[in-house]
Design a protein around this motif. Structure first.
Motif, PDB file in Angstrom:
ATOM      1  N   ASP A   1       0.841  -1.194   0.000  1.00  0.00           N
ATOM      2  CA  ASP A   1       0.000   0.000   0.000  1.00  0.00           C
ATOM      3  C   ASP A   1       0.880   1.250   0.000  1.00  0.00           C
TER       4      ASP A   1
ATOM      5  N   TYR B   1      -2.485  -6.948   8.993  1.00  0.00           N
ATOM      6  CA  TYR B   1      -1.950  -6.481   7.717  1.00  0.00           C
ATOM      7  C   TYR B   1      -0.494  -6.939   7.576  1.00  0.00           C
TER       8      TYR B   1
ATOM      9  N   ASN C   1      -1.974  -3.778   1.341  1.00  0.00           N
ATOM     10  CA  ASN C   1      -3.163  -2.924   1.176  1.00  0.00           C
ATOM     11  C   ASN C   1      -4.457  -3.578   1.641  1.00  0.00           C
TER      12      ASN C   1
ATOM     13  N   GLY D   1       3.560  -2.860  -7.075  1.00  0.00           N
ATOM     14  CA  GLY D   1       3.323  -2.978  -5.639  1.00  0.00           C
ATOM     15  C   GLY D   1       3.798  -4.283  -5.046  1.00  0.00           C
TER      16      GLY D   1
ATOM     17  N   ASP E   1       0.195   4.291   0.185  1.00  0.00           N
ATOM     18  CA  ASP E   1      -0.246   5.346   1.109  1.00  0.00           C
ATOM     19  C   ASP E   1       0.336   5.176   2.508  1.00  0.00           C
ATOM     20  N   THR E   2       0.849   3.968   2.809  1.00  0.00           N
ATOM     21  CA  THR E   2       1.424   3.731   4.133  1.00  0.00           C
ATOM     22  C   THR E   2       2.942   3.808   4.131  1.00  0.00           C
TER      23      THR E   2
END
Length: 463
Positions: A293, A441, A335, A307, A295-296
């Motif tokens: 992800d 996660y 993600n 990814g 965004d992290t």
């Protein structure tokens, strides 16, 4: 008798000199009991004059009698003298100068450390008189929770090391089995750091038991404190069963030939490998598709377009502050969060540093943290050739062979997170008896010691 003007003038002068002479005599007083100081705290060593005359024009010396040149602090000629001060006291000592006028010569000592324990003399000197008083200071410090690491096979058992630091006075370290019985261990190693705190470590060789649970306890009876860590060694680490079974068969038969022995060992290992392989293929059937992800991702991490890869870069990237991004550790999450049973594999070949595992979504991503289960992390890391399972009490061990590809398996309902060496299907470490309340996660940290990427690999159950 006649009294002339000169004699009238001399009388009050002589009276003042007499009064001054009598007032210069004083006693230096303080507590008759030891001052007990907790390491890291600030303490006051009381000292005062009787009567409460001013010490502003006197010399105030504080000495540590356990040092050869033991000056802790000096006040002289209305100013602080810093020459010849014991280096470890620099920046940590002061008087209450605003109270010197009433004879308060107490010393404030900040950030107490182990070397501060000892006998202190408060020495006060006027022009024609002096006196002193001696105070005993005791320092107490509770050290760190013991850290246990696995050293590998030793003399028919498993070598384990326990270490703890930051104690004062000197502590005692003992090893216990699951029933609380003391284990026979090697001699303890005691070290003292520059601040006077004690570090203790001790090796022990343990044999496989019905529980494989062992406890390292560090205790200090004078301050009535103890810290302990329990470790559970998976049976796979001992890996002695095939040989023991073969030995028993050999003893019972009494006439097993070298060929028969070799065959027995060979078939036992084949059976063990077959069972291990079957279990490994079973957990691989729970493979999930993991994508990183962005965004992290921390600003130093560089992700591939698909990814599936992440590596550490040299420069900070300008990225949006979206509230999901790690800001204090070079990490990135998958993600998608999972529950139930799930499995994924990561290629680590060629890397000298990495951290892998799973985390809960609600972890704090903006502050420094310790990656342990209590903080929502279940991870294993490689650094300097050693693996560390970041349990609440970290477990460090050296793998037999450095894994090229790591498999991570989670059984959510069972409360277990396990790590495997994919190449030889061997078990690395398991977190057990975990309690999960959120989705988990996948977690990745490629480390900053190399630029080789971590690669999320597709799982082929027939490999």
């Amino acid at each position: 008798m006649e009294t002339g003007p000169d004699s009238l003038f001399l009388t009050p002068v002589l009276l003042l000199l007499c009064l001054h002479s009598s007032s210069i005599r004083f006693e230096v007083l303080g507590p008759t009991y030891p001052i007990v100081a907790v390491a890291g705290d600030d303490i006051i060593l009381p000292c005062y004059l009787k009567p409460n005359i001013s010490a502003e024009d006197m010399t105030v010396d504080w000495l540590n009698l356990d040092f050869l040149d033991g000056r802790v602090f000096r006040y002289q000629n209305s100013k602080i003298i810093r020459e010849d001060q014991i280096p470890s006291y620099r920046g940590r000592t002061s008087l209450y100068e605003e109270e010197l006028w009433r004879g308060n010569t107490s010393l404030k000592l900040t950030r107490v450390q182990g070397t501060d324990e000892g006998r202190y003399k408060c020495f006060i000197k006027a022009k024609s008189w002096y006196d002193d008083f001696t105070i005993q200071v005791l320092v107490e410090a509770v050290g760190s929770k013991p850290v246990v690491s696995i050293e590998g096979h030793r003399e028919g058992g498993m070598g384990v090391l326990c270490e703890s630091e930051g104690w004062h006075p000197q502590p005692e370290l003992v090893w216990l089995d699951s029933k609380g019985v003391h284990l026979s261990a090697g001699p303890p190693e005691i070290h003292r750091d520059f601040k006077g705190f004690y570090r203790v470590k001790q090796h022990v060789i343990v044999q496989e038991t019905d529980t494989n649970r062992f406890t390292c306890r560090v205790q200090q009876s004078q301050i009535n404190e103890k810290m302990e860590t329990e470790i559970h060694l998976p049976s796979e680490l001992f890996d002695t069963t095939p040989w023991r079974m073969t030995f028993i068969v050999l003893c019972c038969l009494g006439a097993v030939t070298v060929i028969g022995l070799a065959l027995a060992v060979h078939w036992t290992h084949l059976a063990s490998d077959e069972l291990r392989g079957h279990y490994f293929e079973t957990i691989r059937r729970h493979a999930v598709d993991v994508t990183l992800d962005p965004d992290t991702a921390h600003c130093k991490l560089i992700l591939s377009d698909d990814g599936k890869q992440v590596r550490h870069g040299e420069l900070d990237q300008v990225l949006s502050d979206n509230g999901k991004r790690f800001t204090n550790w070079s990490c990135v999450l998958g993600n998608v969060g999972f529950s139930g049973k799930f499995y994924y594999e990561v290629k680590v070949e060629g890397k000298t540093e990495w951290t892998l595992g799973v985390v809960i979504q609600s972890i704090n991503r903006n502050e420094s943290f310790i990656p342990m289960p209590n903080n929502g992390y279940w991870t294993v890391e490689l650094k300097d050739g050693e693996c560390t399972a970041n349990a609440d009490s970290p477990v460090t061990f050296t793998p037999r062979e450095g894994p090229q590809k790591v498999g991570v398996f989670v059984d959510y309902e069972k409360g277990q997170v396990s790590f495997y060496n994919v190449e030889d299907r061997s078990h690395i470490y398991s977190f057990t008896d975990c309690t999960f309340t959120e989705k988990l996660y996948p977690f990745f940290n490629p480390g900053g010691s190399d630029s080789i990427p971590l690669v999320v690999c597709p799982v082929d159950a027939t490999d």
